[in-house]
Design a protein around this motif. Sequence first.
Motif, PDB file in Angstrom:
ATOM      1  N   ARG A 262      28.806  39.614  45.448  1.00  0.00           N
ATOM      2  CA  ARG A 262      29.087  40.910  46.095  1.00  0.00           C
ATOM      3  C   ARG A 262      30.595  41.113  46.229  1.00  0.00           C
ATOM      4  NH1 ARG A 262      30.159  41.565  51.025  1.00  0.00           N
ATOM      5  NH2 ARG A 262      29.049  39.744  51.807  1.00  0.00           N
ATOM      6  N   ARG A 263      31.308  40.067  46.660  1.00  0.00           N
ATOM      7  CA  ARG A 263      32.763  40.179  46.812  1.00  0.00           C
ATOM      8  C   ARG A 263      33.451  40.375  45.468  1.00  0.00           C
ATOM      9  NH1 ARG A 263      34.050  35.625  51.488  1.00  0.00           N
ATOM     10  NH2 ARG A 263      32.886  36.662  53.154  1.00  0.00           N
ATOM     11  N   LEU A 264      32.959  39.687  44.446  1.00  0.00           N
ATOM     12  CA  LEU A 264      33.531  39.872  43.107  1.00  0.00           C
ATOM     13  C   LEU A 264      33.287  41.295  42.599  1.00  0.00           C
ATOM     14  CD1 LEU A 264      32.636  36.454  41.473  1.00  0.00           C
ATOM     15  CD2 LEU A 264      34.945  37.385  41.756  1.00  0.00           C
ATOM     16  N   ASP A 265      32.120  41.859  42.921  1.00  0.00           N
ATOM     17  CA  ASP A 265      31.818  43.239  42.522  1.00  0.00           C
ATOM     18  C   ASP A 265      32.816  44.220  43.137  1.00  0.00           C
ATOM     19  OD1 ASP A 265      29.622  42.443  41.033  1.00  0.00           O
ATOM     20  OD2 ASP A 265      28.151  42.954  42.601  1.00  0.00           O
ATOM     21  N   GLU A 266      33.353  43.878  44.296  1.00  0.00           N
ATOM     22  CA  GLU A 266      34.292  44.761  45.001  1.00  0.00           C
ATOM     23  C   GLU A 266      35.734  44.604  44.512  1.00  0.00           C
ATOM     24  OE1 GLU A 266      33.621  43.660  49.078  1.00  0.00           O
ATOM     25  OE2 GLU A 266      31.607  44.537  49.095  1.00  0.00           O
ATOM     26  N   ARG A 267      36.002  43.584  43.711  1.00  0.00           N
ATOM     27  CA  ARG A 267      37.361  43.346  43.219  1.00  0.00           C
ATOM     28  C   ARG A 267      37.739  44.361  42.149  1.00  0.00           C
ATOM     29  NH1 ARG A 267      40.055  37.883  43.891  1.00  0.00           N
ATOM     30  NH2 ARG A 267      39.820  37.789  46.137  1.00  0.00           N
ATOM     31  N   PRO A 268      38.924  44.978  42.272  1.00  0.00           N
ATOM     32  CA  PRO A 268      39.376  45.842  41.175  1.00  0.00           C
ATOM     33  C   PRO A 268      39.744  44.993  39.955  1.00  0.00           C
ATOM     34  CG  PRO A 268      41.014  45.756  42.943  1.00  0.00           C
ATOM     35  CD  PRO A 268      39.824  44.974  43.400  1.00  0.00           C
ATOM     36  N   GLU A 269      39.701  45.584  38.792  1.00  0.00           N
ATOM     37  CA  GLU A 269      39.934  44.838  37.555  1.00  0.00           C
ATOM     38  C   GLU A 269      41.335  44.233  37.493  1.00  0.00           C
ATOM     39  OE1 GLU A 269      39.938  45.674  32.840  1.00  0.00           O
ATOM     40  OE2 GLU A 269      38.163  46.359  33.937  1.00  0.00           O
ATOM     41  N   ASN A 270      42.318  44.832  38.179  1.00  0.00           N
ATOM     42  CA  ASN A 270      43.692  44.321  38.121  1.00  0.00           C
ATOM     43  C   ASN A 270      43.958  43.200  39.125  1.00  0.00           C
ATOM     44  OD1 ASN A 270      43.633  45.917  40.405  1.00  0.00           O
ATOM     45  ND2 ASN A 270      45.636  46.836  40.041  1.00  0.00           N
ATOM     46  N   GLU A 271      42.941  42.796  39.877  1.00  0.00           N
ATOM     47  CA  GLU A 271      43.052  41.677  40.817  1.00  0.00           C
ATOM     48  C   GLU A 271      42.329  40.482  40.220  1.00  0.00           C
ATOM     49  OE1 GLU A 271      41.787  41.412  45.237  1.00  0.00           O
ATOM     50  OE2 GLU A 271      42.659  43.412  44.972  1.00  0.00           O
ATOM     51  N   TRP A 272      42.811  39.242  40.544  1.00  0.00           N
ATOM     52  CA  TRP A 272      42.166  38.038  40.014  1.00  0.00           C
ATOM     53  C   TRP A 272      40.681  38.058  40.359  1.00  0.00           C
ATOM     54  CZ3 TRP A 272      42.496  34.518  36.493  1.00  0.00           C
ATOM     55  CH2 TRP A 272      41.671  33.395  36.556  1.00  0.00           C
ATOM     56  N   GLY A 273      39.855  37.878  39.345  1.00  0.00           N
ATOM     57  CA  GLY A 273      38.411  37.903  39.519  1.00  0.00           C
ATOM     58  C   GLY A 273      37.796  39.233  39.129  1.00  0.00           C
ATOM     59  N   GLY A 274      38.649  40.208  38.828  1.00  0.00           N
ATOM     60  CA  GLY A 274      38.160  41.523  38.461  1.00  0.00           C
ATOM     61  C   GLY A 274      37.714  41.640  37.012  1.00  0.00           C
ATOM     62  N   LYS A 275      38.186  40.733  36.186  1.00  0.00           N
ATOM     63  CA  LYS A 275      37.819  40.745  34.764  1.00  0.00           C
ATOM     64  C   LYS A 275      36.642  39.793  34.521  1.00  0.00           C
ATOM     65  CE  LYS A 275      42.416  41.889  33.044  1.00  0.00           C
ATOM     66  NZ  LYS A 275      43.188  41.951  34.246  1.00  0.00           N
ATOM     67  N   LYS A 276      35.842  40.102  33.500  1.00  0.00           N
ATOM     68  CA  LYS A 276      34.631  39.325  33.211  1.00  0.00           C
ATOM     69  C   LYS A 276      34.933  37.837  33.016  1.00  0.00           C
ATOM     70  CE  LYS A 276      30.600  39.313  30.188  1.00  0.00           C
ATOM     71  NZ  LYS A 276      30.499  38.210  29.296  1.00  0.00           N
ATOM     72  N   LYS A 277      35.937  37.506  32.243  1.00  0.00           N
ATOM     73  CA  LYS A 277      36.277  36.106  31.966  1.00  0.00           C
ATOM     74  C   LYS A 277      36.699  35.368  33.251  1.00  0.00           C
ATOM     75  CE  LYS A 277      38.884  33.323  28.710  1.00  0.00           C
ATOM     76  NZ  LYS A 277      39.800  33.307  27.576  1.00  0.00           N
ATOM     77  N   GLU A 278      37.467  36.047  34.105  1.00  0.00           N
ATOM     78  CA  GLU A 278      37.886  35.452  35.382  1.00  0.00           C
ATOM     79  C   GLU A 278      36.672  35.234  36.287  1.00  0.00           C
ATOM     80  OE1 GLU A 278      42.235  37.713  35.369  1.00  0.00           O
ATOM     81  OE2 GLU A 278      40.591  38.479  36.601  1.00  0.00           O
ATOM     82  N   ARG A 279      35.801  36.217  36.309  1.00  0.00           N
ATOM     83  CA  ARG A 279      34.593  36.122  37.135  1.00  0.00           C
ATOM     84  C   ARG A 279      33.729  34.942  36.703  1.00  0.00           C
ATOM     85  NH1 ARG A 279      31.149  40.806  39.581  1.00  0.00           N
ATOM     86  NH2 ARG A 279      29.346  39.641  40.299  1.00  0.00           N
ATOM     87  N   GLU A 280      33.565  34.777  35.397  1.00  0.00           N
ATOM     88  CA  GLU A 280      32.782  33.649  34.893  1.00  0.00           C
ATOM     89  C   GLU A 280      33.390  32.320  35.336  1.00  0.00           C
ATOM     90  OE1 GLU A 280      32.743  34.455  30.701  1.00  0.00           O
ATOM     91  OE2 GLU A 280      31.136  35.940  30.876  1.00  0.00           O
ATOM     92  N   LEU A 281      34.706  32.219  35.297  1.00  0.00           N
ATOM     93  CA  LEU A 281      35.388  31.000  35.741  1.00  0.00           C
ATOM     94  C   LEU A 281      35.159  30.767  37.230  1.00  0.00           C
ATOM     95  CD1 LEU A 281      37.292  28.584  35.340  1.00  0.00           C
ATOM     96  CD2 LEU A 281      39.198  30.169  35.743  1.00  0.00           C
ATOM     97  N   ILE A 282      35.299  31.799  38.030  1.00  0.00           N
ATOM     98  CA  ILE A 282      35.097  31.675  39.484  1.00  0.00           C
ATOM     99  C   ILE A 282      33.672  31.211  39.782  1.00  0.00           C
ATOM    100  CG2 ILE A 282      34.934  32.984  41.653  1.00  0.00           C
ATOM    101  CD1 ILE A 282      37.301  34.711  40.495  1.00  0.00           C
ATOM    102  N   LEU A 283      32.704  31.772  39.102  1.00  0.00           N
ATOM    103  CA  LEU A 283      31.309  31.378  39.335  1.00  0.00           C
ATOM    104  C   LEU A 283      31.081  29.919  38.938  1.00  0.00           C
ATOM    105  CD1 LEU A 283      29.513  34.648  38.169  1.00  0.00           C
ATOM    106  CD2 LEU A 283      29.743  33.795  40.525  1.00  0.00           C
ATOM    107  N   ARG A 284      31.703  29.484  37.848  1.00  0.00           N
ATOM    108  CA  ARG A 284      31.582  28.078  37.442  1.00  0.00           C
ATOM    109  C   ARG A 284      32.238  27.171  38.473  1.00  0.00           C
ATOM    110  NH1 ARG A 284      34.722  24.473  34.951  1.00  0.00           N
ATOM    111  NH2 ARG A 284      36.263  25.945  34.177  1.00  0.00           N
TER     112      ARG A 284
END
Length: 161
Positions: free
Chosen positions: A107-129
């Motif tokens: 939910r928090r990642l969904d709220e992140r804008p794309e220009n913030e860390w975790g806002g891009k798909k690749k960053e999100r995948e890393l955070i989840l891992r």
Amino acid sequence: MGKRNYLIEGVSCTGKTSVCDELQRRGYHAIHGDRELAYQGDPETGTPTEGATHEHHIWHVDKVKALVANHDEDVTFFCGGSRNFSKFIDLFDGVFVLDVDLDTLNRRLDERPENEWGGKKKERELILRLHETKEDIPKNGIIIDSTAPIERVVDEILRQC
């Protein structure tokens, strides 16, 4: 900067920045490590590197040591993530690791804008891992459930100090 110094760590979106803001609001000396101490560098040598990657997000070790050595404050909180925390973790009186469940993290990642860390798909995948493996956070920290309202999260940190 404190007679007692605490590190507040955790994967992205667990609330490190919010905890720091709340501690400051309450009058505590709290440092936004990701803003005030961080740079891109080799985690082993500290040599600056080009490009922004999670693996090279480190803190200036000498700055951390200097701040810890200064005892002007009763307590100082260092809030943020660093891939070279092993170089200075022993300087702290305690370490808190913020943690959330997977639904809250998503939910928090969904709220992140794309220009913030975790806002891009690749960053999100890393955070989840990293959330699943806990591979780059301190192992012996006190786990704090940061799904609660920020005031309660900070109350629990202060209670355990």
